[in-house]
Scaffold this motif. Structure first.
Motif, PDB file in Angstrom:
ATOM      1  N   GLU A  95       5.949  -0.130 -10.515  1.00  0.00           N
ATOM      2  CA  GLU A  95       4.532  -0.213 -10.154  1.00  0.00           C
ATOM      3  C   GLU A  95       4.371  -0.758  -8.739  1.00  0.00           C
ATOM      4  O   GLU A  95       3.531  -0.269  -7.967  1.00  0.00           O
ATOM      5  CB  GLU A  95       3.774  -1.095 -11.139  1.00  0.00           C
ATOM      6  N   LEU A  96       5.173  -1.769  -8.382  1.00  0.00           N
ATOM      7  CA  LEU A  96       5.127  -2.294  -7.013  1.00  0.00           C
ATOM      8  C   LEU A  96       5.535  -1.206  -6.025  1.00  0.00           C
ATOM      9  O   LEU A  96       4.922  -1.059  -4.957  1.00  0.00           O
ATOM     10  CB  LEU A  96       6.038  -3.516  -6.860  1.00  0.00           C
ATOM     11  N   GLU A  97       6.549  -0.445  -6.375  1.00  0.00           N
ATOM     12  CA  GLU A  97       7.003   0.641  -5.492  1.00  0.00           C
ATOM     13  C   GLU A  97       5.929   1.707  -5.328  1.00  0.00           C
ATOM     14  O   GLU A  97       5.731   2.227  -4.222  1.00  0.00           O
ATOM     15  CB  GLU A  97       8.304   1.241  -6.032  1.00  0.00           C
ATOM     16  N   ARG A  98       5.216   2.011  -6.411  1.00  0.00           N
ATOM     17  CA  ARG A  98       4.121   2.991  -6.306  1.00  0.00           C
ATOM     18  C   ARG A  98       3.010   2.454  -5.402  1.00  0.00           C
ATOM     19  O   ARG A  98       2.410   3.212  -4.622  1.00  0.00           O
ATOM     20  CB  ARG A  98       3.581   3.354  -7.684  1.00  0.00           C
ATOM     21  N   ALA A  99       2.738   1.165  -5.481  1.00  0.00           N
ATOM     22  CA  ALA A  99       1.720   0.572  -4.604  1.00  0.00           C
ATOM     23  C   ALA A  99       2.167   0.647  -3.148  1.00  0.00           C
ATOM     24  O   ALA A  99       1.354   0.916  -2.252  1.00  0.00           O
ATOM     25  CB  ALA A  99       1.442  -0.872  -5.021  1.00  0.00           C
ATOM     26  N   ILE A 100       3.454   0.442  -2.898  1.00  0.00           N
ATOM     27  CA  ILE A 100       3.991   0.583  -1.535  1.00  0.00           C
ATOM     28  C   ILE A 100       3.824   2.029  -1.075  1.00  0.00           C
ATOM     29  O   ILE A 100       3.381   2.283   0.056  1.00  0.00           O
ATOM     30  CB  ILE A 100       5.476   0.155  -1.480  1.00  0.00           C
ATOM     31  N   ASP A 101       4.161   2.965  -1.939  1.00  0.00           N
ATOM     32  CA  ASP A 101       4.019   4.396  -1.600  1.00  0.00           C
ATOM     33  C   ASP A 101       2.564   4.744  -1.289  1.00  0.00           C
ATOM     34  O   ASP A 101       2.281   5.506  -0.355  1.00  0.00           O
ATOM     35  CB  ASP A 101       4.538   5.273  -2.735  1.00  0.00           C
ATOM     36  N   ASP A 102       1.634   4.197  -2.066  1.00  0.00           N
ATOM     37  CA  ASP A 102       0.213   4.426  -1.813  1.00  0.00           C
ATOM     38  C   ASP A 102      -0.179   3.916  -0.428  1.00  0.00           C
ATOM     39  O   ASP A 102      -0.939   4.570   0.295  1.00  0.00           O
ATOM     40  CB  ASP A 102      -0.659   3.747  -2.871  1.00  0.00           C
ATOM     41  N   CYS A 103       0.330   2.754  -0.066  1.00  0.00           N
ATOM     42  CA  CYS A 103       0.043   2.203   1.267  1.00  0.00           C
ATOM     43  C   CYS A 103       0.592   3.120   2.354  1.00  0.00           C
ATOM     44  O   CYS A 103      -0.084   3.372   3.359  1.00  0.00           O
ATOM     45  CB  CYS A 103       0.666   0.817   1.425  1.00  0.00           C
ATOM     46  N   GLU A 104       1.804   3.594   2.161  1.00  0.00           N
ATOM     47  CA  GLU A 104       2.432   4.462   3.170  1.00  0.00           C
ATOM     48  C   GLU A 104       1.615   5.717   3.430  1.00  0.00           C
ATOM     49  O   GLU A 104       1.570   6.204   4.557  1.00  0.00           O
ATOM     50  CB  GLU A 104       3.856   4.828   2.741  1.00  0.00           C
ATOM     51  N   GLN A 105       0.968   6.238   2.391  1.00  0.00           N
ATOM     52  CA  GLN A 105       0.147   7.435   2.568  1.00  0.00           C
ATOM     53  C   GLN A 105      -1.073   7.159   3.433  1.00  0.00           C
ATOM     54  O   GLN A 105      -1.607   8.063   4.064  1.00  0.00           O
ATOM     55  CB  GLN A 105      -0.273   7.984   1.208  1.00  0.00           C
ATOM     56  N   GLU A 106      -1.502   5.908   3.462  1.00  0.00           N
ATOM     57  CA  GLU A 106      -2.689   5.535   4.225  1.00  0.00           C
ATOM     58  C   GLU A 106      -2.366   5.162   5.672  1.00  0.00           C
ATOM     59  O   GLU A 106      -3.255   5.068   6.508  1.00  0.00           O
ATOM     60  CB  GLU A 106      -3.362   4.348   3.515  1.00  0.00           C
ATOM     61  N   LEU A 107      -1.093   4.955   5.972  1.00  0.00           N
ATOM     62  CA  LEU A 107      -0.683   4.419   7.271  1.00  0.00           C
ATOM     63  C   LEU A 107       0.094   5.427   8.096  1.00  0.00           C
ATOM     64  O   LEU A 107       0.718   6.349   7.561  1.00  0.00           O
ATOM     65  CB  LEU A 107       0.196   3.178   7.058  1.00  0.00           C
ATOM     66  N   GLU A 108       0.076   5.196   9.396  1.00  0.00           N
ATOM     67  CA  GLU A 108       0.952   5.939  10.290  1.00  0.00           C
ATOM     68  C   GLU A 108       2.376   5.447  10.056  1.00  0.00           C
ATOM     69  O   GLU A 108       2.584   4.273   9.760  1.00  0.00           O
ATOM     70  CB  GLU A 108       0.558   5.679  11.756  1.00  0.00           C
ATOM     71  N   PRO A 109       3.360   6.333  10.204  1.00  0.00           N
ATOM     72  CA  PRO A 109       4.748   5.879  10.036  1.00  0.00           C
ATOM     73  C   PRO A 109       5.085   4.769  11.031  1.00  0.00           C
ATOM     74  O   PRO A 109       4.622   4.772  12.172  1.00  0.00           O
ATOM     75  CB  PRO A 109       5.573   7.129  10.328  1.00  0.00           C
ATOM     76  N   LEU A 110       5.886   3.846  10.587  1.00  0.00           N
ATOM     77  CA  LEU A 110       6.292   2.718  11.423  1.00  0.00           C
ATOM     78  C   LEU A 110       7.392   3.175  12.367  1.00  0.00           C
ATOM     79  O   LEU A 110       8.413   3.714  11.932  1.00  0.00           O
ATOM     80  CB  LEU A 110       6.794   1.595  10.515  1.00  0.00           C
ATOM     81  N   ARG A 111       7.169   3.008  13.679  1.00  0.00           N
ATOM     82  CA  ARG A 111       8.134   3.459  14.671  1.00  0.00           C
ATOM     83  C   ARG A 111       8.793   2.300  15.413  1.00  0.00           C
ATOM     84  O   ARG A 111       9.730   2.495  16.172  1.00  0.00           O
ATOM     85  CB  ARG A 111       7.448   4.389  15.670  1.00  0.00           C
ATOM     86  N   SER A 112       8.259   1.103  15.226  1.00  0.00           N
ATOM     87  CA  SER A 112       8.848  -0.085  15.856  1.00  0.00           C
ATOM     88  C   SER A 112       8.418  -1.298  15.060  1.00  0.00           C
ATOM     89  O   SER A 112       7.570  -1.212  14.178  1.00  0.00           O
ATOM     90  CB  SER A 112       8.397  -0.197  17.318  1.00  0.00           C
ATOM     91  N   PHE A 113       9.014  -2.428  15.383  1.00  0.00           N
ATOM     92  CA  PHE A 113       8.613  -3.666  14.736  1.00  0.00           C
ATOM     93  C   PHE A 113       7.192  -4.009  15.168  1.00  0.00           C
ATOM     94  O   PHE A 113       6.784  -3.696  16.295  1.00  0.00           O
ATOM     95  CB  PHE A 113       9.549  -4.811  15.123  1.00  0.00           C
ATOM     96  N   ILE A 114       6.450  -4.644  14.279  1.00  0.00           N
ATOM     97  CA  ILE A 114       5.108  -5.089  14.640  1.00  0.00           C
ATOM     98  C   ILE A 114       5.044  -6.605  14.525  1.00  0.00           C
ATOM     99  O   ILE A 114       5.749  -7.216  13.720  1.00  0.00           O
ATOM    100  CB  ILE A 114       4.018  -4.434  13.759  1.00  0.00           C
ATOM    101  N   LEU A 115       4.207  -7.175  15.357  1.00  0.00           N
ATOM    102  CA  LEU A 115       4.005  -8.617  15.314  1.00  0.00           C
ATOM    103  C   LEU A 115       2.988  -8.941  14.224  1.00  0.00           C
ATOM    104  O   LEU A 115       1.965  -8.259  14.117  1.00  0.00           O
ATOM    105  CB  LEU A 115       3.502  -9.135  16.661  1.00  0.00           C
ATOM    106  N   PRO A 116       3.257  -9.965  13.405  1.00  0.00           N
ATOM    107  CA  PRO A 116       2.283 -10.347  12.382  1.00  0.00           C
ATOM    108  C   PRO A 116       0.972 -10.769  13.027  1.00  0.00           C
ATOM    109  O   PRO A 116       0.969 -11.410  14.084  1.00  0.00           O
ATOM    110  CB  PRO A 116       2.943 -11.529  11.679  1.00  0.00           C
ATOM    111  N   GLY A 117      -0.112 -10.399  12.405  1.00  0.00           N
ATOM    112  CA  GLY A 117      -1.415 -10.798  12.931  1.00  0.00           C
ATOM    113  C   GLY A 117      -2.448  -9.737  12.669  1.00  0.00           C
ATOM    114  O   GLY A 117      -2.355  -8.965  11.729  1.00  0.00           O
ATOM    115  N   GLY A 118      -3.428  -9.715  13.534  1.00  0.00           N
ATOM    116  CA  GLY A 118      -4.545  -8.791  13.367  1.00  0.00           C
ATOM    117  C   GLY A 118      -5.720  -9.534  12.781  1.00  0.00           C
ATOM    118  O   GLY A 118      -6.150 -10.557  13.304  1.00  0.00           O
TER     119      GLY A 118
END
Length: 181
Positions: A95-118
């Motif tokens: 179920e956690l993996e499916r939630a991760i997959d759902d998030c990935e569908q909503e996001l652009e693919p990660l191409r580099s490290f990101i700094l925590p924040g926003g």
């Protein structure tokens, strides 16, 4: 019943099912970090209501409460009971993996490290992610001393990935960009 018992005034604490250990025992460190993670998730939920994100976090908080109880239980039979009661099993990890997959569908693919924040919500989720990683390390340390269900480590590992993705989703939904490293 009073909240204070005075039984811990000399640096010891009681475990579920009996026995006492020092408050800096690896078992206490492990379930203490899981408790801290749970509180951090409560804070993340309190910052800016985000329905689908928060709906994922509430059952996770329940899971963490059960995992903390499991870690505070030295008796293996009672530990198995806690694991079954907690419903921490292969399906829950899926179920956690499916939630991760759902998030990935909503996001652009990660191409580099990101700094925590926003946004504050995303920042709180990133803090929770780092606490999750620490809890995972503490559980790994404890597992070198006592027998623990492998699913606990797997759950925390997957949860840290999920929290990373939820932090990204929170930023995206708020229109905040990601700062790359």
């Amino acid at each position: 019943m009073k909240i204070y018992t005075r039984t811990g005034d000399t640096g010891g604490t009681a475990l579920f099912g009996g026995g006492r250990v020092s408050k800096d025992h690896p078992r206490v460190e492990a379930y203490g970090d899981v408790d801290e993670l749970n509180a951090a998730l409560g804070l993340a939920r309190a910052i800016e209501l985000m329905p689908r994100v928060d709906e994922v976090l509430v059952p996770v908080q329940r899971d963490l409460f059960a995992i903390g109880a499991l870690l505070a239980t030295p008796d293996h039979a009672k530990m198995r009971e806690q694991l079954q009661k907690a419903r921490i099993d292969d399906e829950r990890i899926a179920e956690l993996e499916r939630a991760i997959d759902d998030c990935e569908q909503e996001l652009e693919p990660l191409r580099s490290f990101i700094l925590p924040g926003g946004t504050p919500k995303s920042g709180a989720l990133h803090v929770a992610r780092t606490i999750c990683r620490r809890a995972e390390r503490r559980v790994v340390t404890l597992a070198q001393e006592v027998e623990l269900p492998a699913l606990v480590i797997q759950y925390l590992n997957r949860l840290s990935d999920l929290l990373f993705m939820l932090a990204r989703v929170a930023n995206r939904r708020a229109g905040a960009g990601e700062v790359t490293w």
